[in-house]
Design a protein around this motif. Structure first.
Motif, short mmCIF file in Angstrom:
data_model
loop_
_atom_site.label_atom_id
_atom_site.label_comp_id
_atom_site.label_asym_id
_atom_site.label_seq_id
_atom_site.Cartn_x
_atom_site.Cartn_y
_atom_site.Cartn_z
N ILE B 155 59.30 7.62 33.23
CA ILE B 155 57.96 6.74 32.93
C ILE B 155 57.01 7.63 33.21
O ILE B 155 56.92 8.17 34.60
N GLU B 156 55.90 7.77 32.63
CA GLU B 156 54.55 8.74 32.99
C GLU B 156 54.13 7.92 34.23
O GLU B 156 53.57 6.76 34.00
N PRO B 157 53.99 8.74 35.12
CA PRO B 157 53.37 8.12 36.45
C PRO B 157 52.01 7.78 36.23
O PRO B 157 51.56 6.78 36.84
N GLY B 158 51.31 8.32 35.37
CA GLY B 158 49.86 7.91 34.99
C GLY B 158 49.50 6.43 34.67
O GLY B 158 48.73 5.57 34.98
N VAL B 159 50.77 6.26 33.81
CA VAL B 159 50.53 4.90 33.13
C VAL B 159 50.90 3.86 34.26
O VAL B 159 50.14 2.67 34.28
N ILE B 160 51.66 3.97 35.28
CA ILE B 160 51.85 3.18 36.34
C ILE B 160 50.68 3.05 37.23
O ILE B 160 50.07 2.09 37.70
N ALA B 161 50.11 4.18 37.37
CA ALA B 161 48.93 4.29 38.42
C ALA B 161 47.78 3.53 37.63
O ALA B 161 46.93 2.79 38.36
N GLU B 162 47.48 3.66 36.40
CA GLU B 162 46.57 2.94 35.63
C GLU B 162 46.78 1.32 35.98
O GLU B 162 45.87 0.73 35.91
N LEU B 163 48.06 0.85 35.70
CA LEU B 163 48.25 -0.41 35.76
C LEU B 163 48.13 -0.97 37.06
O LEU B 163 47.59 -2.22 37.26
N GLY B 165 45.98 0.33 39.32
CA GLY B 165 44.41 0.30 39.23
C GLY B 165 43.90 -0.98 38.57
O GLY B 165 42.84 -1.50 39.27
N GLU B 166 44.43 -1.31 37.37
CA GLU B 166 43.86 -2.80 36.87
C GLU B 166 44.37 -3.65 37.69
O GLU B 166 43.31 -4.73 38.01
N GLN B 167 45.29 -4.05 38.26
CA GLN B 167 45.73 -4.97 39.06
C GLN B 167 44.82 -5.23 40.34
O GLN B 167 44.53 -6.45 40.58
N TYR B 168 44.66 -4.23 40.77
CA TYR B 168 43.75 -4.25 42.26
C TYR B 168 42.54 -3.51 42.08
O TYR B 168 41.87 -3.44 43.02
N LYS B 169 41.68 -3.96 40.77
CA LYS B 169 40.36 -3.48 40.65
C LYS B 169 39.60 -4.35 41.77
O LYS B 169 39.68 -5.57 41.85
N GLY B 170 38.90 -3.57 42.31
CA GLY B 170 37.71 -4.22 43.26
C GLY B 170 38.63 -4.63 44.78
O GLY B 170 37.99 -5.24 45.42
N LYS B 171 39.97 -4.22 44.95
CA LYS B 171 40.71 -4.51 46.00
C LYS B 171 41.09 -3.31 46.55
O LYS B 171 42.36 -3.12 46.48
N GLU B 172 40.34 -2.55 46.86
CA GLU B 172 40.61 -1.06 47.52
C GLU B 172 41.47 -1.13 48.48
O GLU B 172 42.53 -0.21 48.35
N LYS B 173 41.51 -2.20 49.30
CA LYS B 173 42.68 -2.17 50.46
C LYS B 173 43.87 -2.34 50.10
O LYS B 173 44.66 -1.59 50.70
#
Ligand SMILES: Cc1ncc(C[n+]2csc(CCOP(=O)(O)OP(=O)(O)O)c2C)c(N)n1
Ligand code: SF4
Ligand SMILES: [Mg+2]
Lengths: 351, 615
Positions: B155-163, B165-173
């Motif tokens: 599975i392309e790791p970039g795809v998971i990182a993107e997902l 990122g979307e899930q925790y948008k604005g929740k850097e912590k």
């Protein structure tokens, strides 16, 4: 029968209210209840109250369950929509109707079987929710329509026409309504128009869950020999009873007694009900006081009548739900549909 | 001797065995979504028993480039994270399949199978080395295994990182440690477990613009778009998430921006009797209202539904079907309320049913049912099920035509009454059986009526006369018949070659049916398939049955409920119908359908069949 078929032509001398309606404009179909049934007297009080309050009849929605009592909405306010729903479930239908159009006046009519037996759950929950309505319970202690079985408000020890003795404790609907959060709670007697009519008027004005338990004798299934307190017994003791008229069977029972007074009212079955009217100093804004008073009266074998409780800061379901001002039934796609652009956005979030 | 290994690209089944509440749900969803982002269709299913001992929960993901969204059956890779269900989970793996597990604590050889490839990884150890908080240690273990699977499957790791990122948008912590955990799993497997898994994925282009959504949410959104303002419900699996989704969508989409007031009212009622009572009251008074429930709730609503049928009150009832009573199979799927809903209540009653196949149709039919209920002035049942309702399903994007106007049905207004139009609440004026109604409060002196059951004449005056009763009952029948013209038509999928056999199916059976048709055609068995989408049945359904020697009726219930309805209501000759029935509570599979049909077909070809052969 309380009403005979009257010609629709209005007599020019008939009194009119501010809207120009006569009392007859608030009447309905001819009652099919037994002559002398307390329920008809309650209908008369309702007619009087709506007439006196200058309410446009068609702005009222009448909802009921099933029973003799629940049939009565057909016999008043003929220009209002009515709904004979299912046994014991009027409260939920009224709740839904009220949500659909907050601008109408909602009148719920029920019986003791309807509200205290099969419908006890809905009765309790409609009070909890604070639905803005006037809920009239026409309480005769029996199932009239199915011919005389006990209801859940029948007193323990009372005897049915067929001889059965009720061994179960009675449900006290006013106490229950109070505990469940009704913001206007009253009790009256079908024959006491003087007391009942203003109570109905106040209940209609109340913006919240208003409940009136109206004791309403059934002439058909409570007038039988073998009752512990028979008809004859009452007749013999007639003199001992203060300020009491005595009615022959099959006439509606009426009473007239003053604030703070007690009256013993013989029922058609010969039993006696002791009504105590709240005195003028009674403070109905204190819920705990109200509960205490009701319990104290019950301990003395008395039934307290009058306005028992009125919440000073009543709220209704629409306030709880923060609903829009315009009636829901007037909203169309323009007001309700979020449209395709928003849907595209939703789609985009689902990929 | 080297052990058999299943090798497959873009086509396999992974099952996660988890402990409920361990935070696995969002990690597993992340896993499933990563395939979609790589253009490979997936079909996930939640399996959660009602009996909560050991809190087991399973999540099954079918990865399928071909786009078969039904349940396949069998497991190629088991991610066994629940010790309590270990042996049952290990047993389920296909020979040559894989077992992925946490080997922080060694397990005796007896716990494994000879014909299954084992991939052990010290998930707890890795998680504990980085995270200190007990809850975090648990949560990130899930993300670590997603990282490992990602490396094992390509599975392309970039795809998971993107997902992530979307899930925790604005929740850097939260974003950082999640990415970190993912990377830890990815790196470990990349180094230590290389080549151990034969299930691989490669970017494809098979997803298109489809969306990934639960049927319950889609039906709820359909009710928002369709103009429902009143929702009354009582919690019951698998329908609760529908009312909850309606609440969420309303809070987003239905709050008046100027006043901050709600253009909706949602009541969690005391029971289903009250839910349907509230819906009836609102419908009577002109608001669009619905309730969502499941089988036991439908049973309780029975009396009110009868009243609504006879008193002609619009009501929408969404039945997310499940397996039977409260102590039965409440968390399993079935199509077993069909007959009950078709005839629900006392007296001669028949109701309109809609059978959506997926979330896309849940949305469409949700909105449509509100139109139908008001046009027909009757209860309308939206018959979904747990399989559609509680699983995310890949489906066509939702669409709305902004020019669409709600069909409010025949409502007589004050102007019409003043204009001299005759009003008889139960009078058939247009020949379609549908009378006019008035909303309470419409007019000072005209149009008011008293609503009750059947004892009435066409003018809503109390009547127990036989002729009045019969008139009314026949008009209701006419109305029911007229409903056919408004309902979604059945959809035909013709076989590749001329076919003697036909097949009727509906609802959530759809994806497995289509896959089975392919498999059958590959074997030379050609079957024309008709998907029924509504009851009462249109003539096309009868004609379809007439034009085939035999018609299979594929259903997910024991009693062949739709078949009974076809015989009863469409006049189909029962001798030409053959039931294919699946009712163990799991979603029907293509393998099951294809096997059943091919067995019956070969039996039919060998000797003349005497009786229906039921599965
Ligand atoms: C579900 C259901 N069960 C039973 C009945 C039969 N039923 C009709 S009215 C009634 C009792 C009514 O008693 P009450 O509410 O006290 O009214 P009353 O006639 O005394 O005014 C019963 C049991 C019914 N209509 N529906
Ligand atoms: S049976 Fe009783 S309650 Fe019913 S109408 Fe007669 S008197 Fe009234
Ligand atoms: Mg009664």
């Amino acid at each position: 029968m309380t009403y005979v078929l009257k010609p629709k032509l209005h007599h020019p001398m008939l009194a009119k209210n501010k809207l120009g309606f006569t009392r007859r404009d608030y009447e309905g179909k001819v009652s099919t209840l037994c002559a002398g049934c307390g329920h008809d007297s309650i209908s008369a009080a309702l007619i009087q109250a709506f007439f006196q309050l200058d309410i446009q009849p068609h702005r009222v929605a009448k909802l009921s369950g099933i029973g003799c009592s629940s049939k009565t909405p057909d016999y008043f306010l003929g220009n209002s929509h009515g709904f004979n729903t299912v046994h014991g479930r009027m409260p939920s239908v009224l709740t839904g109707a009220n949500l659909a159009n907050r601008d109408l006046i909602y009148l719920g009519v029920s019986g003791d079987g309807d509200s205290a037996s099969i419908g006890l759950g809905q009765f309790a929950h409609v009070m909890r929710r604070g639905v803005n309505m006037t809920y009239i319970l026409e309480n005769n202690g029996v199932y009239g329509l199915t011919k005389g079985q006990f209801s859940a408000t029948a007193d323990k020890g009372s005897k049915a026409k067929k001889g059965m003795v009720n061994a179960d404790a009675a449900v006290d609907t006013v106490s229950l309504a109070l505990l469940m959060g009704a913001t206007f709670v009253a009790r009256s007697f079908s024959g006491d128009k003087q007391q009942l009519t203003p109570l109905v008027e106040a209940a209609i004005w109340h913006q919240g869950a208003a409940f009136i338990d109206v004791i309403s004798p059934c002439v058909a299934f409570n007038n039988h020999p073998g009752s512990t307190k028979s008809y004859d017994y009452v007749r013999e003791h007639n003199e001992a009873v203060n300020r009491l008229d005595f009615w022959p069977s099959r006439d509606a029972i009426t009473v007239d007694y003053s604030e703070g007074g007690v009256i013993e009212v013989p029922q058609h079955d010969g039993s006696i009900i002791k009504l105590r009217k709240l005195d003028a100093e009674y403070d109905p804004s204190d819920k705990i006081n109200a509960i205490t008073h009701i319990a104290q009266a019950a301990a003395k074998g008395e039934v307290l009548t009058g306005l028992l409780y009125l919440a000073p800061d009543a709220e209704d379901l629409h306030q709880h739900l923060n609903t829009f001002e315009a009636p829901f039934n007037r909203l169309g796609e323009k007001e309700l549909c979020p449209g395709s652009a928003l849907l595209d956005k939703i789609n985009a979030g689902l990929r | 001797m080297s052990m058999k290994r299943i090798e497959s690209l873009n086509d396999f089944v992974v099952k996660f065995a988890n402990v409920n509440g361990s935070g696995s749900a969002s990690a597993n969803e992340l896993f499933a979504k990563s395939f979609l982002r790589m253009g490979i269709p997936v079909s996930p299913r939640n399996i959660f028993p009602s009996n909560i001992q050991g809190l087991p929960t399973w999540y099954e993901v079918r990865v399928t480039e071909k786009g078969w969204l039904g349940r396949r059956g069998g497991v190629d890779l088991m991610v066994a994270m629940n010790p309590q269900t270990w042996s049952q989970d290990v047993k389920e793996i296909e020979p040559g399949g894989y077992l992925f597990y946490d080997n922080t604590k060694p397990l005796p050889p007896s716990k494994f199978r000879d014909d299954v490839n084992v991939i052990g990884m010290p998930l707890t150890e890795i998680s504990n080395a980085t995270f200190t908080d007990a809850r975090e240690r648990q949560l990130f273990k899930n993300i670590i295994y997603v990282g490992a699977l990602s490396a094992l499957m390509d599975i392309e790791p970039g795809v998971i990182a993107e997902l992530i990122g979307e899930q925790y948008k604005g929740k850097e912590k939260l974003l950082k440690p999640n990415l970190n955990a993912f990377q830890m799993g990815f790196n470990y497997a990349g180094e230590k477990l290389k080549g151990m898994l034969g299930l691989k994925v490669k970017r494809a282009y098979a997803v298109g613009d489809r969306i990934f959504m639960e049927g319950n949410a889609a039906a709820a959104l359909g009710c928002v778009y369709g103009g429902a303002t009143v929702c009354a419900w009582y919690p019951i699996t698998p329908s609760s998430s529908l009312a909850e989704a309606f609440t969420r969508y309303c809070q987003k989409l239905r709050v008046d921006p100027d006043s901050g007031k709600n253009k909706f009212a949602i009541i969690q009622a005391e029971d289903e009797l009250a839910s349907i009572g509230i819906v009836c009251g609102a419908g009577w008074n002109g608001a669009r209202a619905f309730t969502a429930t499941s089988g036991p709730g439908i049973s309780l609503m029975s009396e009110f539904v009868g009243l609504a049928y006879f008193a002609e009150i619009p009501a929408v009832i969404i039945d997310v079907q499940r397996g039977g009573p409260s102590t039965g199979m409440p968390t399993r799927t079935q199509q077993s309320d069909v007959l009950k809903c078709a005839y629900l209540s006392h007296g001669d009653t028949k109701h309109v049913l809609l059978f959506p196949e997926d979330p896309h149709e849940c949305f469409n039919f949700g909105a449509l049912s509100l139109d139908l209920a008001e046009r027909l002035q009757t209860p309308v049942f939206l018959m979904t099920d747990l399989d559609i309702g509680m699983n995310q399903r890949l489906c066509k994007p939702l669409q709305w035509d902004d020019a669409r106007v709600y069909d409010r049905g025949k409502v007589m207004t004050a102007e019409m009454l003043d204009g001299g139009k005759e009003f008889g609440r139960y009078l058939d004026v247009d020949g379609d059986g549908i009378p006019y109604r008035t909303y309470p409060g419409t007019h000072e002196s005209k149009g008011a009526y008293f609503t009750r059951g059947t004892s009435k004449n066409p003018y809503a005056v109390y009547s127990e006369a036989g002729a009045d009763y019969a008139y009314n009952m026949e008009r209701l029948l006419k109305k029911h018949d007229f409903a056919k013209t408004l309902l979604p038509k059945p959809l035909l999928t013709p076989a590749r070659e001329p076919a003697r056999f036909g097949c009727i199916y509906y609802g959530s059976t759809s994806p497995s049916m289509h896959e089975a048709l392919e498999a059958l055609a590959d074997k030379g068995i050609f079957v024309n398939a008709l998907r029924v989408r509504a009851f009462p049945f249109q003539d096309e359904i009868y004609d379809f049955c007439q034009s085939h020697a035999k018609v299979f009726v594929v259903e997910q219930n024991r009693d062949a409920q739709l078949k009974t309805l076809l015989v009863n209501e469409a006049g189909v000759n029962p001798a030409c119908l053959i039931s294919v029935l699946h009712y163990d509570g799991t979603p029907i599979t293509a393998r099951f359908i294809a096997r059943e049909i091919s067995e019956i077909v070969s039996a039919l070809n060998v000797r003349p069949i005497k009786k229906d052969k039921a599965a």
